[in-house]
Design an enzyme around this catalytic site. Structure first.
Site, PDB file in Angstrom:
ATOM      1  N   HIS A 287       0.847  -1.188   0.000  1.00  0.00           N
ATOM      2  CA  HIS A 287       0.000   0.000   0.000  1.00  0.00           C
ATOM      3  C   HIS A 287       0.887   1.243   0.000  1.00  0.00           C
ATOM      4  O   HIS A 287       1.489   1.569   1.030  1.00  0.00           O
ATOM      5  CB  HIS A 287      -0.889   0.024   1.250  1.00  0.00           C
ATOM      6  CG  HIS A 287      -1.942  -1.030   1.270  1.00  0.00           C
ATOM      7  ND1 HIS A 287      -2.264  -1.755   2.399  1.00  0.00           N
ATOM      8  CD2 HIS A 287      -2.757  -1.488   0.291  1.00  0.00           C
ATOM      9  CE1 HIS A 287      -3.233  -2.606   2.119  1.00  0.00           C
ATOM     10  NE2 HIS A 287      -3.541  -2.474   0.848  1.00  0.00           N
ATOM     11  N   LEU A 455       3.745  -0.709   4.774  1.00  0.00           N
ATOM     12  CA  LEU A 455       4.174  -1.816   5.644  1.00  0.00           C
ATOM     13  C   LEU A 455       3.293  -3.050   5.482  1.00  0.00           C
ATOM     14  O   LEU A 455       3.156  -3.840   6.409  1.00  0.00           O
ATOM     15  CB  LEU A 455       4.202  -1.367   7.116  1.00  0.00           C
ATOM     16  CG  LEU A 455       5.142  -0.214   7.428  1.00  0.00           C
ATOM     17  CD1 LEU A 455       4.917   0.289   8.848  1.00  0.00           C
ATOM     18  CD2 LEU A 455       6.596  -0.634   7.251  1.00  0.00           C
ATOM     19  N   HIS A 456       2.724  -3.217   4.287  1.00  0.00           N
ATOM     20  CA  HIS A 456       1.822  -4.340   4.050  1.00  0.00           C
ATOM     21  C   HIS A 456       2.210  -5.116   2.783  1.00  0.00           C
ATOM     22  O   HIS A 456       1.361  -5.396   1.943  1.00  0.00           O
ATOM     23  CB  HIS A 456       0.380  -3.838   3.904  1.00  0.00           C
ATOM     24  CG  HIS A 456      -0.115  -3.064   5.087  1.00  0.00           C
ATOM     25  ND1 HIS A 456      -0.994  -2.009   4.978  1.00  0.00           N
ATOM     26  CD2 HIS A 456       0.158  -3.198   6.413  1.00  0.00           C
ATOM     27  CE1 HIS A 456      -1.244  -1.521   6.189  1.00  0.00           C
ATOM     28  NE2 HIS A 456      -0.555  -2.226   7.073  1.00  0.00           N
ATOM     29  N   PRO A 457       3.470  -5.509   2.618  1.00  0.00           N
ATOM     30  CA  PRO A 457       3.854  -6.220   1.392  1.00  0.00           C
ATOM     31  C   PRO A 457       3.240  -7.618   1.347  1.00  0.00           C
ATOM     32  O   PRO A 457       3.177  -8.317   2.359  1.00  0.00           O
ATOM     33  CB  PRO A 457       5.377  -6.283   1.483  1.00  0.00           C
ATOM     34  CG  PRO A 457       5.668  -6.246   2.952  1.00  0.00           C
ATOM     35  CD  PRO A 457       4.617  -5.341   3.531  1.00  0.00           C
TER      36      PRO A 457
END
Length: 520
Positions: A287, A455-457
């Site tokens: 994101h 921080l949402h890979p």
């Protein structure tokens, strides 16, 4: 020799180790590259950011991002038991019903996955159609109630956006306070809620400070792993399965180091090729997030969290600034009725964001901004070298697709609109980081120069590409991947809760598998 070797002690690994070891007839070894979560700051909610650039952080950066002014974007990744759940913002978000239905993977629709969300959950509001109670993971209302974060919600309501008291209920859109993974004002992580209660089991072994460097593949089957601890090689063998839960960056990296990946690339680094699989490391999604920060003079930002009065308040009743999860409030917006779900998520932090969180705030402030929920752009994870300790090469490709840039600009316009609302006036006094104007040119330039990781890979070992719908790696027996990397399309929201649900369902899949060596 163990029945199961789980590589990676993050959210997924802790859930798996706990659930699999419930069966006393099997043995489970959980392997974590980092240390145990013994530091006091792992329990204090507001302290998560203190671990950036320390031994608890893999300290990754992206390759220079072509569509972000050539910047290298800092990509913090927890290197500790509990993984991201030990350091994250604790926001409990499941995403949108459409997210899971759009995966089009058997067994992974929203209706099929909802029971696994509820099984994990111990929501302080109690059980209902959408929530569970009595599960391992405590989900609570926030206890900080920072004035600027509350003002952000009010600003959104005043601007005409709806209120939403439960982003995980029937409707995702709207603004409000986020529920968090906390228990009585303390961080509730996957390690505290799943792993620690299981540590007494004689069939569960937890190995820390052991970095796995290679999966041993013998006769087409994953037979165990080889790792390094303080320069000593350690071999752990698996009778039934090796389960890789090392995360979106490290799981594909480990597969490639083990001979599972693009054949030409592996040969270039003189690595063996067991499975020519060009999809390993592809499909990287995240994101893209863009912050605006404003200064004010009121002593109510998290800059004051260490003051004795705040410390005493937290020690007394676990409330106040030290109980803040950081992103206390926010919301979801759908910019077009034609979309299947929201395309923007807003987050408000009651503090000034400086230098991508790598410099301390210079004064009191508030920061807020939007993430692009369903980016069209995707990147990749690959090798820099065949040396196992080398960091992976990460290309995020943030804002590469014009549609992503346009959505980011829409988010900036809404953020600026909210900054002008009366409720935020006492806090959004002077911009410390904001676009020069609301022209299209300035908004696009600001987006490119300020975009950061959400921080949402996810996505680099995706279902249907690298693993099947039971998370088994194509072409190798006895090997699964269970973590955010198997998610084929990114969630509209924070990813910690979805990863817990993925691991819960994976535990059932593993427990239901035949134990005959070589069986699929």
């Amino acid at each position: 020799m163990y029945d199961f070797v789980v590589v990676g002690g993050g959210t997924a690994g802790c859930v798996l180790a706990s659930r699999l070891s419930e069966d006393p007839s099997v043995t489970v070894c959980l392997v974590e590259a980092g240390p145990a979560d013994n530091h006091d700051n792992f329990r204090i909610p507001v302290a998560g950011g203190k671990f950036f650039k320390t031994r608890f952080d893999w300290d990754y950066d992206s390759h220079p991002e072509r569509f972000c002014d050539g910047r290298r974007v800092y990509l913090p990744q927890a290197r500790v038991l509990g993984g991201g759940s030990s350091v994250n913002g604790m926001v409990y978000i499941r995403g949108n019903r459409a997210d899971y239905d759009e995966w089009q993977q058997p067994g992974w629709s929203y209706d099929e996955l909802l029971p696994f969300f509820k099984r994990s959950e111990d929501n302080e509001r109690g059980a209902d159609e959408f929530h569970g109670a009595g599960g391992p993971m405590r989900v609570s209302d926030g206890r900080a109630h920072s004035p600027s974060a509350m003002a952000f919600t009010q600003a959104a309501l005043d601007a005409g956006y709806p209120a939403n008291p439960d982003f995980n209920g029937a409707v995702q859109e709207g603004f409000g306070e986020y529920q968090v993974t906390q228990r009585d004002g303390r961080r509730a992580s996957a390690v505290t809620e799943f792993l620690h209660p299981a540590r007494h089991r004689p069939n569960l072994v937890v190995e820390t400070n052991l970095q796995v460097q290679r999966i041993m593949i013998e006769n087409g089957r994953a037979a165990g792993v080889v790792g390094n601890r303080f320069d000593d090689l350690v071999e752990l063998r698996a009778e039934r399965e090796v389960i890789v839960s090392a995360g979106t960056y490290n799981s594909p990296h480990l597969l490639m180091l083990s001979g599972i990946g693009p054949a030409d690339l592996l040969r270039a680094f003189e690595l063996p090729v067991f499975v020519d699989q060009p999809q390993v490391g592809q499909n990287l999604q995240d994101h893209p997030h863009i912050w605006l920060s404003y200064r004010h003079d009121l002593p109510v930002s998290l800059l004051a969290a260490a003051e004795s009065e705040r410390v005493h308040q937290y020690e007394r009743d676990r409330t106040g600034m030290l109980a803040s999860n950081g992103p206390e409030s926010g919301g979801f917006v759908r910019t077009s009725a034609a979309l299947a779900g929201p395309d923007l998520q807003f987050i408000c932090l009651p503090m000034m964001v400086a230098d991508t969180f790598l410099s301390p705030p210079t004064g009191h402030g508030v920061s807020f901004g939007a993430s692009v929920m369903r980016p069209v752009s995707s990147g990749h994870v690959t090798l820099f070298s065949g040396e196992p300790t080398a960091k992976p090469k990460i290309v995020q490709n943030y804002l590469a697709d014009p549609a992503d840039l346009q959505t980011a600009v829409s988010g900036l316009r809404i953020s600026l609109e909210l900054s002008r609302q009366a409720a935020l006036k006492p806090y959004a006094v002077e911009p410390s980081a904001a676009p020069s104007s609301d022209t299209e040119t300035d908004l696009r330039a600001y987006a490119r120069s300020h975009v950061q990781t959400g921080l949402h890979p996810v996505g680099t070992c995706a279902m249907g590409r690298v693993v099947d719908a039971e998370l088994r790696v194509f072409g190798v027996d006895g090997l699964r991947v269970v973590d955010a990397s198997v998610i084929p399309l990114i969630i509209r929201g924070n990813t910690n809760a979805p990863v817990m649900a993925v691991a819960e369902r994976a535990a059932d899949l593993v427990r239901g598998a035949q134990s005959v060596p070589g069986a699929r």
